[in-house]
Scaffold this active site. Sequence first.
Site: not given
Length: 431
Positions: A60, A62-63, A152, A305, A309
Site C-alpha cells: 500500500h 501512493h507514488l 483506495d 500507506d 505531500h
Amino acid sequence: MLLLIKNGTVINPGDKTEVKADVLVEDGRIKKIAPKQAIKADRTIDAKDCYVMPGFIDMHVHLRDPGMEHKETVETGVRAAVHGGFTTVVAMPNTKPVVDNPDVVNYVHNKAKNVGLAHVLQAGSVTKGQRGEVLSEIEGMVEAGIPAISEDGKSVMNAQLYREAMTLAVKYDIPVLAHCEDINMVNGGVVNADEYTEKMRLRGISNSVEDVIIARDITLAKETGAALHLCHCSTKDSVKMIDLAKKDGVRVTAEACPHHFILTSSDIKENDANYKMNPPLRTKEDVKALREGLKADIIDVIATDHAPHTAIEKGVGIRKAPFGIVGLETAAALTMTELVDKGWLTIMQMAEKMSYNPAKILGLDKGVVEEGKSADLVIFDAQKEYSIRPEEFYSRGKNTPFAGKKVKGMVMATIVDGRIAFERAGEEKND
Ligand code: DOR
Ligand code: ZN
Ligand code: ZN
C-alpha cells in the site's frame, strides 16, 4: 554476477527457520544458503550481526505518478522504497489520471522498469475516475499486469457495483484491496472523534465510519467468494470482525500501518498536519487491539500507506491540509522498535507480515529466502539505534509525525533481483 552475503542470520518465513549462514546469489537468484562458503564472489557483503530477510513488500503506497509529481514520482518513490528495505511495492491508483485503464498501468510499469531499482506493481481502480459510477477496464488492466483492484482513497459506496467488481476479481483471481470509509458519515471530520480532539475543537471521524464498511465488505466477500484485503485497519472492532470472518471461512486478510499501531489522537501536536491521515489516529484501546490482532495473526500484513505531500500542502494546519503521511523509510524501524523489541511480534512474524503474507495475498513467488528463489533481500541491523531524520528521506515527502523519534533497526542493504539497489556504506546523501 556472484554476490556473497556473509555471516548473517537468515530469516526464512517459508519454513519458519532462523539460521546463521552465508547466502550466495547468482544471476538474480539465490544459489546456495550454507555456513562458511569459501567462494570468490564479485561482491561480498558482511552481514555480521544483521538479519538477512526476504525483501519487504509494501502492499500500500501512493507514488503520485502520473499527475502529482511534485509530491512524488515513480523514481523518488522507488528510491525511498529500497532505502526502507522494500523490494516490491503496490502503487495505489488515485493518481491524475486515475489508473482505470491499461494505458496508465503500462505507463507506471514502464517508468518503474526504467528506474529498475525495485518491483512496482500498479493496482487498478475499481471504478472509472474513482467516481463510483461505472466499473474500470478491469479485464484490460489484468492483461496489463495489475496485481489487484482498489478504490483506495475512497470506498465504492454503491454496494451493487462493488459486488460486481468482486465477482470480476474472482474471475480474474486477484484480490480486492479495500479502503473502508463511509463517505457520507465522514461529515467534515479531520481527526478521530474523541475527548482529546474535542478539546482541540476539531471535527471527528468515529470508528463507525470504518466499521460499517468493513462489515459490508466482509458480507460481500462472503457472498461472492472474493479475496478481500482490508487496508489500513484502525479500529478495535475491525479486529473483531476480521477474526470472526476468518473463523467463518471468508477469504479475508487485513493490514495495519505503523502510525495506527503506535500513535493515538492524544499524540497530536497542536495543529500539526503530520498527524493527519485517513483513517485517523484513534485511541489507546484501538492501538492495543491492533497490536493484539497483529500478535494473534488476525492482522496479516504491515503496510505503510505511504502518502507523500509537500511541506506547503501540509503546512496549512490540520483542518485544511490533505490526509496522509509517508512511511516507506520508517516502517521497518518502527516495527522493530515498537513491536518486535517490545515482545508483541517475533522477528519471524515481522518477516511474515512484511514479506511472506503480502506475497501470498498478491500471488507473488516472493517473500522467502530459499535456494532457487529470486534474490529480493534486505540486510537489517536490528540493534542499530538512531533518530528518524526526514531530511534524509529519499522520498519527496517529508511529512511524518515520527521526526526525531529514537528507533532501533536500520536497513543496511537492499538487494533486488540479485543487484544491490541500496547500500548504506558509502551511501550518497539525498538532495
Ligand atoms: O491518509 C491517506 N492518504 N489516506 C488515504 O486514504 C489516501 C491517502 C492519499 O492518497 O493521500
Ligand atoms: Zn486508504
Ligand atoms: Zn492509501
